[in-house]
Design a protein around this motif. Structure first.
Motif, PDB file in Angstrom:
ATOM      1  N   LEU A   3       1.674  -2.713  11.736  1.00  0.00           N
ATOM      2  CA  LEU A   3       0.208  -2.779  11.690  1.00  0.00           C
ATOM      3  C   LEU A   3      -0.369  -3.260  13.013  1.00  0.00           C
ATOM      4  O   LEU A   3      -1.368  -2.727  13.493  1.00  0.00           O
ATOM      5  CB  LEU A   3      -0.227  -3.736  10.563  1.00  0.00           C
ATOM      6  CG  LEU A   3       0.134  -3.294   9.144  1.00  0.00           C
ATOM      7  CD1 LEU A   3      -0.177  -4.408   8.135  1.00  0.00           C
ATOM      8  CD2 LEU A   3      -0.606  -2.012   8.765  1.00  0.00           C
ATOM      9  N   GLY A   4       0.284  -4.248  13.617  1.00  0.00           N
ATOM     10  CA  GLY A   4      -0.284  -4.891  14.803  1.00  0.00           C
ATOM     11  C   GLY A   4       0.035  -4.171  16.102  1.00  0.00           C
ATOM     12  O   GLY A   4      -0.794  -4.125  17.010  1.00  0.00           O
ATOM     13  N   ASP A   5       1.229  -3.603  16.209  1.00  0.00           N
ATOM     14  CA  ASP A   5       1.652  -3.031  17.497  1.00  0.00           C
ATOM     15  C   ASP A   5       1.707  -1.506  17.495  1.00  0.00           C
ATOM     16  O   ASP A   5       1.575  -0.882  18.538  1.00  0.00           O
ATOM     17  CB  ASP A   5       3.058  -3.535  17.882  1.00  0.00           C
ATOM     18  CG  ASP A   5       3.153  -5.050  17.866  1.00  0.00           C
ATOM     19  OD1 ASP A   5       2.172  -5.695  18.270  1.00  0.00           O
ATOM     20  OD2 ASP A   5       4.211  -5.586  17.453  1.00  0.00           O
ATOM     21  N   LEU A   6       2.003  -0.893  16.344  1.00  0.00           N
ATOM     22  CA  LEU A   6       2.288   0.549  16.353  1.00  0.00           C
ATOM     23  C   LEU A   6       1.158   1.403  15.768  1.00  0.00           C
ATOM     24  O   LEU A   6       1.292   2.617  15.674  1.00  0.00           O
ATOM     25  CB  LEU A   6       3.598   0.839  15.608  1.00  0.00           C
ATOM     26  CG  LEU A   6       4.860   0.177  16.181  1.00  0.00           C
ATOM     27  CD1 LEU A   6       6.104   0.655  15.431  1.00  0.00           C
ATOM     28  CD2 LEU A   6       5.019   0.448  17.671  1.00  0.00           C
ATOM     29  N   GLY A   7       0.082   0.773  15.341  1.00  0.00           N
ATOM     30  CA  GLY A   7      -1.088   1.546  14.912  1.00  0.00           C
ATOM     31  C   GLY A   7      -0.977   2.178  13.533  1.00  0.00           C
ATOM     32  O   GLY A   7      -1.728   3.101  13.210  1.00  0.00           O
ATOM     33  N   PHE A   8      -0.039   1.711  12.703  1.00  0.00           N
ATOM     34  CA  PHE A   8       0.012   2.214  11.321  1.00  0.00           C
ATOM     35  C   PHE A   8      -1.260   1.762  10.593  1.00  0.00           C
ATOM     36  O   PHE A   8      -1.788   0.678  10.838  1.00  0.00           O
ATOM     37  CB  PHE A   8       1.250   1.663  10.592  1.00  0.00           C
ATOM     38  CG  PHE A   8       2.531   2.386  10.916  1.00  0.00           C
ATOM     39  CD1 PHE A   8       3.071   2.361  12.198  1.00  0.00           C
ATOM     40  CD2 PHE A   8       3.227   3.090   9.928  1.00  0.00           C
ATOM     41  CE1 PHE A   8       4.259   3.029  12.496  1.00  0.00           C
ATOM     42  CE2 PHE A   8       4.411   3.760  10.215  1.00  0.00           C
ATOM     43  CZ  PHE A   8       4.921   3.733  11.494  1.00  0.00           C
ATOM     44  N   ASP A   9      -1.722   2.604   9.664  1.00  0.00           N
ATOM     45  CA  ASP A   9      -2.923   2.261   8.903  1.00  0.00           C
ATOM     46  C   ASP A   9      -2.604   1.367   7.719  1.00  0.00           C
ATOM     47  O   ASP A   9      -3.456   0.618   7.250  1.00  0.00           O
ATOM     48  CB  ASP A   9      -3.590   3.550   8.398  1.00  0.00           C
ATOM     49  CG  ASP A   9      -4.001   4.437   9.559  1.00  0.00           C
ATOM     50  OD1 ASP A   9      -4.951   4.065  10.261  1.00  0.00           O
ATOM     51  OD2 ASP A   9      -3.322   5.470   9.792  1.00  0.00           O
ATOM     52  N   ALA A  10      -1.394   1.495   7.199  1.00  0.00           N
ATOM     53  CA  ALA A  10      -0.977   0.649   6.082  1.00  0.00           C
ATOM     54  C   ALA A  10       0.535   0.520   6.151  1.00  0.00           C
ATOM     55  O   ALA A  10       1.227   1.395   6.703  1.00  0.00           O
ATOM     56  CB  ALA A  10      -1.393   1.280   4.749  1.00  0.00           C
ATOM     57  N   ALA A  11       1.048  -0.580   5.620  1.00  0.00           N
ATOM     58  CA  ALA A  11       2.494  -0.787   5.632  1.00  0.00           C
ATOM     59  C   ALA A  11       2.851  -1.768   4.531  1.00  0.00           C
ATOM     60  O   ALA A  11       2.021  -2.595   4.133  1.00  0.00           O
ATOM     61  CB  ALA A  11       2.945  -1.328   6.985  1.00  0.00           C
ATOM     62  N   PHE A  12       4.069  -1.625   4.011  1.00  0.00           N
ATOM     63  CA  PHE A  12       4.513  -2.604   3.011  1.00  0.00           C
ATOM     64  C   PHE A  12       5.991  -2.922   3.185  1.00  0.00           C
ATOM     65  O   PHE A  12       6.742  -2.135   3.778  1.00  0.00           O
ATOM     66  CB  PHE A  12       4.212  -2.116   1.585  1.00  0.00           C
ATOM     67  CG  PHE A  12       4.876  -0.806   1.207  1.00  0.00           C
ATOM     68  CD1 PHE A  12       6.185  -0.781   0.727  1.00  0.00           C
ATOM     69  CD2 PHE A  12       4.177   0.402   1.300  1.00  0.00           C
ATOM     70  CE1 PHE A  12       6.789   0.426   0.359  1.00  0.00           C
ATOM     71  CE2 PHE A  12       4.780   1.607   0.941  1.00  0.00           C
ATOM     72  CZ  PHE A  12       6.088   1.618   0.469  1.00  0.00           C
ATOM     73  N   ASN A  13       6.364  -4.096   2.679  1.00  0.00           N
ATOM     74  CA  ASN A  13       7.762  -4.515   2.642  1.00  0.00           C
ATOM     75  C   ASN A  13       8.345  -4.013   1.320  1.00  0.00           C
ATOM     76  O   ASN A  13       7.925  -4.450   0.248  1.00  0.00           O
ATOM     77  CB  ASN A  13       7.826  -6.048   2.732  1.00  0.00           C
ATOM     78  CG  ASN A  13       9.244  -6.571   2.620  1.00  0.00           C
ATOM     79  OD1 ASN A  13      10.186  -5.830   2.324  1.00  0.00           O
ATOM     80  ND2 ASN A  13       9.399  -7.866   2.849  1.00  0.00           N
ATOM     81  N   TYR A  14       9.299  -3.082   1.409  1.00  0.00           N
ATOM     82  CA  TYR A  14       9.804  -2.450   0.184  1.00  0.00           C
ATOM     83  C   TYR A  14      10.559  -3.422  -0.715  1.00  0.00           C
ATOM     84  O   TYR A  14      10.873  -3.101  -1.862  1.00  0.00           O
ATOM     85  CB  TYR A  14      10.676  -1.224   0.520  1.00  0.00           C
ATOM     86  CG  TYR A  14      11.962  -1.535   1.275  1.00  0.00           C
ATOM     87  CD1 TYR A  14      13.120  -1.929   0.602  1.00  0.00           C
ATOM     88  CD2 TYR A  14      12.019  -1.443   2.657  1.00  0.00           C
ATOM     89  CE1 TYR A  14      14.289  -2.212   1.303  1.00  0.00           C
ATOM     90  CE2 TYR A  14      13.178  -1.716   3.362  1.00  0.00           C
ATOM     91  CZ  TYR A  14      14.313  -2.108   2.678  1.00  0.00           C
ATOM     92  OH  TYR A  14      15.459  -2.393   3.364  1.00  0.00           O
ATOM     93  N   LYS A  15      10.827  -4.629  -0.197  1.00  0.00           N
ATOM     94  CA  LYS A  15      11.515  -5.624  -1.028  1.00  0.00           C
ATOM     95  C   LYS A  15      10.526  -6.424  -1.876  1.00  0.00           C
ATOM     96  O   LYS A  15      10.932  -7.263  -2.678  1.00  0.00           O
ATOM     97  CB  LYS A  15      12.323  -6.567  -0.138  1.00  0.00           C
ATOM     98  CG  LYS A  15      13.471  -5.838   0.585  1.00  0.00           C
ATOM     99  CD  LYS A  15      14.147  -6.693   1.643  1.00  0.00           C
ATOM    100  CE  LYS A  15      15.210  -5.862   2.366  1.00  0.00           C
ATOM    101  NZ  LYS A  15      15.678  -6.522   3.602  1.00  0.00           N
ATOM    102  N   ASP A  16       9.225  -6.155  -1.683  1.00  0.00           N
ATOM    103  CA  ASP A  16       8.197  -6.934  -2.385  1.00  0.00           C
ATOM    104  C   ASP A  16       7.900  -6.439  -3.803  1.00  0.00           C
ATOM    105  O   ASP A  16       7.068  -7.037  -4.491  1.00  0.00           O
ATOM    106  CB  ASP A  16       6.863  -6.892  -1.597  1.00  0.00           C
ATOM    107  CG  ASP A  16       6.851  -7.915  -0.478  1.00  0.00           C
ATOM    108  OD1 ASP A  16       7.775  -8.754  -0.431  1.00  0.00           O
ATOM    109  OD2 ASP A  16       5.933  -7.860   0.368  1.00  0.00           O
TER     110      ASP A  16
END
Ligand code: NDP
Length: 330
Positions: A185-198
Motif C-alpha cells: 500500500l505504501g510503496d508499490l501503489g496497490f489500491d488494496a491489500a490483505f494478509n491472507y493469514k488474517d
C-alpha cells in the motif's frame, strides 16, 4: 571455489540435510568457454520442483552434482571471441562460486545501466513473467480490476505495478504479513491489500474487491485460487503462474470446489511458462526501462550473503522471508 549439491531428494519441506557444500573440481577452459566468478545468484520457488524426480517441464537436479539456476558474475578468464575478462554475464550456472561454461550460453549485461541483481529480477525472468502473464495470458485491458497473490514477492510486486502502469483501474494484493501489506500500500501503489493469514481468503478478497475482479494472477494456488474464482466477474481471466502453497505437499491438494462458476462468468483459467514468451523480452525491456525511469516500477531485493547461506536463502523464499526478489550475494 565451492558449489552446492543436492545429495538427497526432499520429501515435503526441504531441510539443510538435503544439500552439501563441496569444493568443486578444477576445470580447464575449452575453446569458446569462459570462467565466471559469480557475484549474485537467484533462488527461486521453481527449484523446489527440480529437487524432486517427478517428470516436469524442467529436468530434475541430479544427486551429487551442483544444482543450477540464474546467476550473474564477472568473467575472469575467456577463450571466447566477443567476451572479455571484466565483462559481466547472465547465465544458468548458479549455486556455485565459479562457473565454467560456453560463452554462447551466457549473455553479456551492462552493470553500469542496472546492478547485476536486476538482471535476475525486475529486468530478467521475474519481470518478464509478470509482463507476459498479464498481457498475453490474462489479456489485461484498461479498467480491469486485478488481484495478485504473493504480491510482495518478486513476480507479484512486478505484476501489481505493471498492471497499474497498463491501466488497471484497481489492483489488489495478498501477502503473508502486515509489514508486506504496508509495503504494497505504501510503496508499490496497490489500491488494496490483505494478509491472507488474517482470515478466510474468500472473505478477505470480497472485502477488498466488493465488485469482483477481472484478472487474477495466481502465484499461490489452493484457497487463493478458489477465492479468485468466487470473485470473478463476467469474462474474467485467471493466469496460473505458480502454486507455491502446494509445492511441499506430499499429497495432492483438493482442487477449487467452485469451478462451475466459470460457466456463468465465461471465465478462463490458463497456465503458462515464461520460457514460452521470450519473444516479448525486447518489448518488455523497453517498457520496463521507461517505467523504472518514471518511478512506476520499483523493485526491492532481499539478500543473503555467501554460498554457505544459499540454502538458507532458498528455504527463506519458501517460508516468505523475502520482500521482493530473494538473491544470494557470493
Ligand atoms: P516470491 O518472491 O514470490 O517468493 C515466494 C513467496 O511465496 C514468499 O515470499 C511467500 O510470501 C509466498 N508464500 C510461501 N508460501 C505460501 C503459501 N502457503 N501461501 C501463500 N503464499 C506463500 O517468488 P517468485 O516471485 O520467484 O515466484 C512467485 C511464483 O511464481 C511462484 O509460485 C513461482 O513458482 C512462480 N513462477 C512461475 C514462473 C512461470 O514461468 N510460470 C516463472 C517464475 C516464477 P508470503 O510472506 O506472502 O507468504
Amino acid at each position: 571455489p565451492r558449489e552446492v549439491q543436492l545429495v538427497s531428494r526432499p520429501v515435503g519441506w526441504p531441510t539443510p540435510e538435503n544439500f552439501a557444500l563441496v569444493e568443486s573440481a578444477p576445470t580447464q577452459l575449452a575453446e569458446g568457454q569462459i570462467r565466471v566468478r559469480n557475484e549474485v545468484m537467484s533462488v527461486d520457488p521453481y527449484m523446489r520442483g527440480r529437487m524432486s524426480d517427478a517428470k516436469s517441464y524442467a529436468e530434475p537436479y541430479a544427486l551429487g552434482e551442483a544444482m543450477h539456476g540464474g546467476a550473474v558474475g564477472e568473467v575472469v578468464e575467456s577463450r571466447a571471441e566477443g567476451v572479455s575478462v571484466g565483462d559481466h554475464v547472465l547465465h544458468g550456472l548458479g549455486w556455485r562460486e565459479e562457473a565454467v561454461l560456453d560463452a554462447a550460453s551466457a549473455r553479456v549485461v551492462d552493470t553500469s545501466v542496472a546492478p547485476a541483481s536486476a538482471y535476475l529480477g525486475v529486468l530478467g525472468m521475474t519481470g518478464l513473467t509478470a509482463y507476459a502473464g498479464l498481457t498475453r495470458v490474462a489479456k489485461l485491458k484498461e479498467g480491469d480490476v486485478v488481484f495478485v497473490s504473493g504480491a510482495a514477492g518478486a513476480v507479484g510486486s512486478a505484476v501489481g505495478q505493471i498492471a497499474k502502469a497498463l491501466g488497471a483501474s484497481r489492483v489488489i494484493g495478498s501477502a503473508g504479513s502486515q509489514e508486506k501489506v504496508d509495503h504494497l500500500l505504501g510503496d508499490l501503489g496497490f489500491d488494496a491489500a490483505f494478509n491472507y493469514k488474517d482470515g478466510r481468503v474468500s472473505d478477505l478478497l470480497r472485502e477488498a474487491a466488493p465488485d469482483g475482479i477481472d484478472v487474477y494472477f495466481d502465484n499461490v494456488g489452493g484457497d487463493h485460487l478458489e477465492a479468485a474464482i468466487g470473485s470473478l466477474r463476467l469474462g474474467g481471466r485467471i493466469a496460473i503462474c505458480g502454486a507455491i502453497s502446494v509445492y511441499n505437499n506430499t499429497e495432492a491438494a483438493p482442487g477449487p470446489r467452485n469451478l462451475a462458476r466459470l460457466i456463468q462468468t465465461r471465465g478462463t483459467i490458463q497456465g503458462f511458462l515464461v520460457g514460452d514468451h521470450y519473444d516479448l523480452a525486447g518489448e518488455y525491456a523497453a517498457k520496463a526501462a521507461a517505467w523504472i525511469a518514471d518511478g512506476s516500477l520499483t523493485s526491492r531485493e532481499t539478500f543473503v550473503d555467501g554460498i554457505d547461506h544459499a540454502v538458507d536463502g532458498f528455504l527463506g523464499v519458501l517460508r516468505g522471508q523475502n520482500v521482493g526478489k530473494m538473491l544470494v550475494r557470493l
